[in-house]
Design a protein around this motif. Structure first.
Motif, PDB file in Angstrom:
ATOM      1  N   LEU A  65      30.794  38.183  37.556  1.00 18.80           N
ATOM      2  CA  LEU A  65      30.532  39.614  37.333  1.00 18.80           C
ATOM      3  C   LEU A  65      29.370  40.002  37.833  1.00 18.80           C
ATOM      4  O   LEU A  65      28.334  41.290  38.256  1.00 18.80           O
ATOM      5  CB  LEU A  65      29.686  39.471  35.684  1.00 18.80           C
ATOM      6  CG  LEU A  65      30.599  39.472  34.780  1.00 18.80           C
ATOM      7  CD1 LEU A  65      29.853  39.249  33.301  1.00 18.80           C
ATOM      8  CD2 LEU A  65      31.565  40.982  33.996  1.00 18.80           C
ATOM      9  N   LEU A  66      28.709  39.288  39.018  1.00 15.65           N
ATOM     10  CA  LEU A  66      27.644  39.408  39.771  1.00 15.65           C
ATOM     11  C   LEU A  66      28.249  39.827  40.938  1.00 15.65           C
ATOM     12  O   LEU A  66      27.331  40.471  42.515  1.00 15.65           O
ATOM     13  CB  LEU A  66      26.233  38.707  40.291  1.00 15.65           C
ATOM     14  CG  LEU A  66      25.865  38.247  38.564  1.00 15.65           C
ATOM     15  CD1 LEU A  66      24.492  37.285  38.158  1.00 15.65           C
ATOM     16  CD2 LEU A  66      25.130  39.587  38.181  1.00 15.65           C
ATOM     17  N   GLU A  67      29.354  39.540  41.482  1.00 19.59           N
ATOM     18  CA  GLU A  67      29.804  40.277  42.613  1.00 19.59           C
ATOM     19  C   GLU A  67      30.812  41.062  42.963  1.00 19.59           C
ATOM     20  O   GLU A  67      31.336  41.513  41.765  1.00 19.59           O
ATOM     21  CB  GLU A  67      30.641  38.751  43.694  1.00 19.59           C
ATOM     22  CG  GLU A  67      29.715  37.419  43.743  1.00 19.59           C
ATOM     23  CD  GLU A  67      31.013  36.241  43.792  1.00 19.59           C
ATOM     24  OE1 GLU A  67      31.635  36.254  44.306  1.00 19.59           O
ATOM     25  OE2 GLU A  67      30.547  35.066  43.190  1.00 19.59           O
ATOM     26  N   ASP A  68      30.496  42.089  43.573  1.00 20.66           N
ATOM     27  CA  ASP A  68      30.708  43.160  43.591  1.00 20.66           C
ATOM     28  C   ASP A  68      32.217  42.969  44.562  1.00 20.66           C
ATOM     29  O   ASP A  68      32.506  41.814  45.192  1.00 20.66           O
ATOM     30  CB  ASP A  68      30.599  43.804  45.008  1.00 20.66           C
ATOM     31  CG  ASP A  68      29.112  44.405  44.519  1.00 20.66           C
ATOM     32  OD1 ASP A  68      29.003  44.873  43.013  1.00 20.66           O
ATOM     33  OD2 ASP A  68      28.059  45.296  45.382  1.00 20.66           O
ATOM     34  N   CYS A  69      33.442  43.578  43.372  1.00 18.78           N
ATOM     35  CA  CYS A  69      34.516  43.712  44.186  1.00 18.78           C
ATOM     36  C   CYS A  69      35.643  42.427  43.925  1.00 18.78           C
ATOM     37  O   CYS A  69      36.449  42.320  44.142  1.00 18.78           O
ATOM     38  CB  CYS A  69      34.671  43.900  45.491  1.00 18.78           C
ATOM     39  SG  CYS A  69      34.679  45.596  46.258  1.00 18.78           S
ATOM     40  N   SER A  70      34.247  41.635  42.562  1.00 22.74           N
ATOM     41  CA  SER A  70      35.328  40.185  42.472  1.00 22.74           C
ATOM     42  C   SER A  70      36.600  40.249  41.630  1.00 22.74           C
ATOM     43  O   SER A  70      37.514  39.132  41.312  1.00 22.74           O
ATOM     44  CB  SER A  70      34.342  39.111  41.849  1.00 22.74           C
ATOM     45  OG  SER A  70      34.574  38.318  41.714  1.00 22.74           O
ATOM     46  N   PHE A  71      36.900  41.832  40.536  1.00 21.64           N
ATOM     47  CA  PHE A  71      37.303  41.353  39.904  1.00 21.64           C
ATOM     48  C   PHE A  71      39.088  42.107  40.676  1.00 21.64           C
ATOM     49  O   PHE A  71      40.205  42.280  39.990  1.00 21.64           O
ATOM     50  CB  PHE A  71      37.119  42.050  38.604  1.00 21.64           C
ATOM     51  CG  PHE A  71      36.744  41.083  37.999  1.00 21.64           C
ATOM     52  CD1 PHE A  71      36.987  40.213  37.137  1.00 21.64           C
ATOM     53  CD2 PHE A  71      35.074  41.193  38.313  1.00 21.64           C
ATOM     54  CE1 PHE A  71      36.067  38.990  36.352  1.00 21.64           C
ATOM     55  CE2 PHE A  71      33.918  40.482  37.339  1.00 21.64           C
ATOM     56  CZ  PHE A  71      34.607  39.596  36.268  1.00 21.64           C
ATOM     57  N   GLU A  72      38.899  42.813  41.742  1.00 24.79           N
ATOM     58  CA  GLU A  72      39.923  44.100  42.401  1.00 24.79           C
ATOM     59  C   GLU A  72      40.898  43.035  42.475  1.00 24.79           C
ATOM     60  O   GLU A  72      42.189  44.107  42.042  1.00 24.79           O
ATOM     61  CB  GLU A  72      39.396  44.296  43.529  1.00 24.79           C
ATOM     62  CG  GLU A  72      38.580  45.452  43.399  1.00 24.79           C
ATOM     63  CD  GLU A  72      38.295  46.005  44.971  1.00 24.79           C
ATOM     64  OE1 GLU A  72      39.004  45.848  45.819  1.00 24.79           O
ATOM     65  OE2 GLU A  72      37.560  47.093  44.201  1.00 24.79           O
ATOM     66  N   GLN A  73      41.323  42.062  42.992  1.00 23.93           N
ATOM     67  CA  GLN A  73      42.538  40.994  43.082  1.00 23.93           C
ATOM     68  C   GLN A  73      42.907  41.082  41.378  1.00 23.93           C
ATOM     69  O   GLN A  73      44.268  40.858  41.855  1.00 23.93           O
ATOM     70  CB  GLN A  73      42.261  39.888  43.677  1.00 23.93           C
ATOM     71  CG  GLN A  73      43.841  39.030  43.947  1.00 23.93           C
ATOM     72  CD  GLN A  73      43.269  37.616  44.910  1.00 23.93           C
ATOM     73  OE1 GLN A  73      42.229  37.368  45.163  1.00 23.93           O
ATOM     74  NE2 GLN A  73      44.382  37.068  45.450  1.00 23.93           N
ATOM     75  N   ALA A  74      42.852  40.259  41.019  1.00 24.75           N
ATOM     76  CA  ALA A  74      43.077  40.322  39.683  1.00 24.75           C
ATOM     77  C   ALA A  74      43.695  41.456  38.944  1.00 24.75           C
ATOM     78  O   ALA A  74      44.778  41.333  38.133  1.00 24.75           O
ATOM     79  CB  ALA A  74      42.072  39.022  38.734  1.00 24.75           C
ATOM     80  N   ILE A  75      42.996  42.310  39.028  1.00 21.91           N
ATOM     81  CA  ILE A  75      43.297  43.518  37.916  1.00 21.91           C
ATOM     82  C   ILE A  75      44.253  44.474  38.759  1.00 21.91           C
ATOM     83  O   ILE A  75      45.157  44.905  38.226  1.00 21.91           O
ATOM     84  CB  ILE A  75      41.765  44.436  37.989  1.00 21.91           C
ATOM     85  CG1 ILE A  75      41.118  43.797  37.467  1.00 21.91           C
ATOM     86  CG2 ILE A  75      41.822  45.899  37.482  1.00 21.91           C
ATOM     87  CD1 ILE A  75      39.884  44.444  36.916  1.00 21.91           C
ATOM     88  N   GLU A  76      44.303  44.622  40.321  1.00 24.33           N
ATOM     89  CA  GLU A  76      45.783  45.157  40.688  1.00 24.33           C
ATOM     90  C   GLU A  76      47.358  45.005  40.516  1.00 24.33           C
ATOM     91  O   GLU A  76      47.182  44.065  40.302  1.00 24.33           O
ATOM     92  CB  GLU A  76      45.323  44.929  42.708  1.00 24.33           C
ATOM     93  CG  GLU A  76      46.198  45.762  43.625  1.00 24.33           C
ATOM     94  CD  GLU A  76      46.624  45.588  44.615  1.00 24.33           C
ATOM     95  OE1 GLU A  76      47.005  46.162  45.420  1.00 24.33           O
ATOM     96  OE2 GLU A  76      45.320  44.153  44.915  1.00 24.33           O
ATOM     97  N   GLY A  77      47.302  46.034  40.106  1.00 19.86           N
ATOM     98  CA  GLY A  77      48.754  45.811  39.202  1.00 19.86           C
ATOM     99  C   GLY A  77      48.964  45.725  37.944  1.00 19.86           C
ATOM    100  O   GLY A  77      50.136  45.581  38.068  1.00 19.86           O
ATOM    101  N   CYS A  78      47.992  45.235  36.978  1.00 19.98           N
ATOM    102  CA  CYS A  78      47.961  45.138  35.568  1.00 19.98           C
ATOM    103  C   CYS A  78      48.276  46.933  35.109  1.00 19.98           C
ATOM    104  O   CYS A  78      47.701  47.948  35.738  1.00 19.98           O
ATOM    105  CB  CYS A  78      46.982  45.303  35.439  1.00 19.98           C
ATOM    106  SG  CYS A  78      46.223  42.940  36.018  1.00 19.98           S
ATOM    107  N   ASP A  79      48.650  46.477  34.218  1.00 18.31           N
ATOM    108  CA  ASP A  79      49.435  47.744  33.290  1.00 18.31           C
ATOM    109  C   ASP A  79      48.120  47.635  31.791  1.00 18.31           C
ATOM    110  O   ASP A  79      47.652  48.774  31.469  1.00 18.31           O
ATOM    111  CB  ASP A  79      50.563  47.347  32.257  1.00 18.31           C
ATOM    112  CG  ASP A  79      51.528  47.052  32.763  1.00 18.31           C
ATOM    113  OD1 ASP A  79      52.526  48.218  33.300  1.00 18.31           O
ATOM    114  OD2 ASP A  79      52.570  45.650  33.040  1.00 18.31           O
TER     115      ASP A  79
END
Length: 258
Positions: A65-79
């Motif tokens: 949570l404290l790292e910017d853009c940390s979740f982008e890879q996991a979220i990309e392309g999700c419904d």
């Protein structure tokens, strides 16, 4: 299988609620991208990887949570995304990291972000959550039950409202699967006295040693009733408190946490 072909992300997937959401999603046929702080830590991941369907449809991602853009890879392309990752801190030096305030501020920002980006967002707001644990470690809300067994009254309150973790997880999934779902959903059980909780525990487990603090320091509190019709309209039926308490204590004993 409701989620066949859909890809969803669950943040903070090793947590108490999130683990049950992941389990339910896998059972319903979804492909799940789960974020954890450390994918190599078996305490975080072993119970997730053991879930039915995990081998075929679960992928772990490292995110913080404290790292910017940390979740982008996991979220990309999700419904869809189930954003359950949250720090739980009640003793802090910075008031804005205090749990109740941080949750309120985060939700306000999320609503504004969703509005600005024309995103469909639904919020589930639960009360104190109990029920069986999937993760191997004790979490804050179930620790309340451990404290009560040990004779403590963690908030010095006369009244508590609990809701089953399985009901909370189902509410999250139903909110995704119901096209009419919108806004905020309160999900909390009936308000009961701490004495009622102890009596129920003793009825279920006569040999369970429950210390009695004799109500010392107990505040009168308010016996409030919340309207949960909206979440029931999603198709969520509440687990009776007696069943939730029983399953919680059994789970705690099985994991040697009580």
């Amino acid at each position: 299988m409701n989620g066949g072909g859909q890809v969803v992300c669950v943040t903070g997937a090793s947590g108490y609620i999130a683990s049950w959401i992941v389990k339910l999603l896998l059972l319903r046929g979804y492909t799940v991208r789960a974020t954890v702080q450390n994918p190599t830590d078996t305490a975080e991941t072993e119970h997730l990887l053991a879930l039915e369907g995990a081998k075929e449809r679960l992928k772990l991602f490292k995110a913080d949570l404290l790292e910017d853009c940390s979740f982008e890879q996991a979220i990309e392309g999700c419904d869809a995304v189930f954003h359950t990752a949250s720090p739980v801190k009640f003793i802090v030096t910075d008031p804005q990291l205090w749990y109740p305030l941080s949750k309120t501020l985060a939700e306000n920002v999320a609503w504004q972000f969703a509005k600005d980006n024309r995103m469909d967002m639904v919020v589930i707001n639960p009360g104190f959550i109990i029920g069986p644990l999937l993760q191997p470690t004790l979490n804050f809300s179930v620790e309340i039950i451990v404290d009560i067994v040990k004779g403590k009254n963690p908030f010095n309150c006369r009244y508590y409202s609990f809701v089953d973790v399985r009901d909370v997880a189902l509410a999250h999934v139903k909110a995704l699967e119901s096209p009419s779902a919108n806004g905020r959903y309160i999900i909390s059980g009936q308000s009961v006295t701490i004495n009622h909780i102890k009596e129920t525990m003793h009825e279920l487990f006569p040999n369970l040693c429950i210390d009695d603090p004799n109500g010392e320091g107990e505040m009168e509190g308010i016996n409030c009733k919340m309207c949960v019709d909206k979440v029931k309209n999603l198709g969520v039926e509440f687990t009776p408190l007696k069943s939730s308490l029983g399953d919680t204590i059994i789970s705690l004993k099985e994991k040697y946490l009580l």
